[in-house]
Each structure stands twice: as C-alpha cells, then as structure tokens.
Design a protein around this motif. Structure first.
Motif, short mmCIF file in Angstrom:
data_model
loop_
_atom_site.label_atom_id
_atom_site.label_comp_id
_atom_site.label_asym_id
_atom_site.label_seq_id
_atom_site.Cartn_x
_atom_site.Cartn_y
_atom_site.Cartn_z
N TRP A 192 20.80 30.66 -2.68
CA TRP A 192 19.84 31.77 -2.64
C TRP A 192 18.68 31.52 -3.59
O TRP A 192 18.86 30.99 -4.68
CB TRP A 192 20.51 33.09 -3.04
CG TRP A 192 21.45 33.63 -2.02
CD1 TRP A 192 22.79 33.43 -1.95
CD2 TRP A 192 21.12 34.46 -0.91
NE1 TRP A 192 23.32 34.08 -0.86
CE2 TRP A 192 22.30 34.72 -0.21
CE3 TRP A 192 19.93 35.00 -0.44
CZ2 TRP A 192 22.33 35.52 0.94
CZ3 TRP A 192 19.96 35.79 0.70
CH2 TRP A 192 21.16 36.04 1.38
N THR A 218 12.99 36.44 0.11
CA THR A 218 14.37 36.18 -0.28
C THR A 218 14.91 35.16 0.69
O THR A 218 14.94 35.42 1.90
CB THR A 218 15.22 37.46 -0.23
OG1 THR A 218 14.62 38.44 -1.06
CG2 THR A 218 16.63 37.20 -0.70
N TYR A 237 17.78 32.26 2.06
CA TYR A 237 19.15 31.77 2.09
C TYR A 237 19.13 30.35 2.65
O TYR A 237 18.74 30.13 3.79
CB TYR A 237 20.07 32.64 2.94
CG TYR A 237 21.46 32.06 3.02
CD1 TYR A 237 22.34 32.17 1.95
CD2 TYR A 237 21.88 31.36 4.15
CE1 TYR A 237 23.60 31.60 2.00
CE2 TYR A 237 23.13 30.79 4.21
CZ TYR A 237 23.99 30.91 3.13
OH TYR A 237 25.23 30.34 3.17
#
Length: 186
Positions: A47, A76, A78
């Motif tokens: 992350w 954000t 991943y």
C-alpha cells in the motif's frame, strides 16, 4: 504463535522502500508545457499514498484556442506484488482531487452566411473529481522508478462561469488521465 507473527512484522519493517519517499514527474505533461509533481509514500509492502499537483496548458488544440488546468489529486494505491528494488508491480488506485479549468476559443464560421461553424467559448470552472487508476511501476536497483497508469473518473463543477453565455451550465465531465512518470526513491 505470537513470536512468529512478530518475526514476520519485523521482516516487513526492514523492507527498504517502505521507509522511502518517491518524487515523480509525469513525462506526458511535457506536451502540456507545464510540470507535474507527485510525492508517494509507501505505507506497507503493498500500500502507498500519493499526492500530486497537475498543471498544464494547450494552445490551439481540439477547436480550442487556449486550455489551461491545474489541481491536486490524492491517490491510495494497492500494489499486487511486493514493492522492492528491481521489481515490477501492477497496481490499482482510487483518487480524489480538484481541478480548475480555463477554456477560451474564438468562433469560426465555415461559410459566408454563418450557419456552419463553431461558437466562441470563454469558460472557467472549479471541480471536485474522483475515479480509479490501473497501472504498473518498475523500481530499478538505482532507485529510479518508472510508473505508468490510465485512469477514469467523474468530475463535478461546484463553481463555473461562462462569459459568452452565462445561462449555460455544465453538470460535470468524464475525468480521464494518462501518466508516464519517472521518479527517484529517497
């Protein structure tokens, strides 16, 4: 059992890129004659969070004499593979941000009477936007990173001004972005 879990956590803590910060710029934005800046911080081995400033200007493109934009995005991300030097990792991300847009064009008549052509435009808008990106990043052993992604989202104007026709309002727009960034891992 607790010792094994702590050992796994300690190994993850020793992960080199996690303690780093990446500074990147979008090479495709050179076409827009302005720089972009992204600061990305890995939070774990999969992350990260990134803050980007986008800024650009086009002259005489797509029936528009002048198009200028600037804004911020917060991503954000991943990563599907563990972030490591000399590794390739695809990712998905969600972004939110704002965008200020200025469009200006002179009207063009394609016939003598004025029935066929394009109208003048003088528009300024401030918007909030959000969407998703898919991409991949390669981190070289020399700490240089190459990052590419495409994104699609939606932007909604919260303030807009059309000086040519004040009664014309736009609800929103499809927010598409293309990045090919180069960066350095500190």
């Amino acid at each position: 059992m607790m010792g094994i879990q702590l050992l796994g956590y300690a190994q993850d803590k020793a992960f080199v890129p996690k303690r780093s910060i990446w500074i990147k710029t979008n090479l495709l934005n050179l076409l827009a004659q302005r720089p972009t800046l992204t600061i990305e911080k890995p939070l774990t081995s999969h992350w990260s969070v990134a803050l980007s400033y986008v800024n650009g200007q086009f002259n005489r493109i797509l029936l528009t004499d002048h198009y200028r934009y600037d804004g911020f995005t917060l991503d954000t991300r991943y990563y599907f593979n563990r972030l490591d030097y000399d590794s390739f990792s695809p990712y998905v991300s969600m972004y939110v941000g704002n965008l200020n847009r200025r469009l200006y064009s002179e009207g063009i008549s394609l016939d003598r009477i004025g029935y066929v052509g394009f109208g003048s435009r003088d528009f300024y808008g401030q918007s909030a936007r959000m969407g998703v990106n898919i991409g991949a990043q390669y981190i070289c052993t020399s700490r240089i990173s190459l990052d590419g992604h495409v994104g699609l989202g939606y932007g909604k104007y919260y303030k807009q001004e059309n000086r040519i026709d004040p009664s014309t309002k736009s609800d929103g727009y499809i927010d598409a972005n293309f990045w090919l960034s180069i960066g350095y891992c500190f």
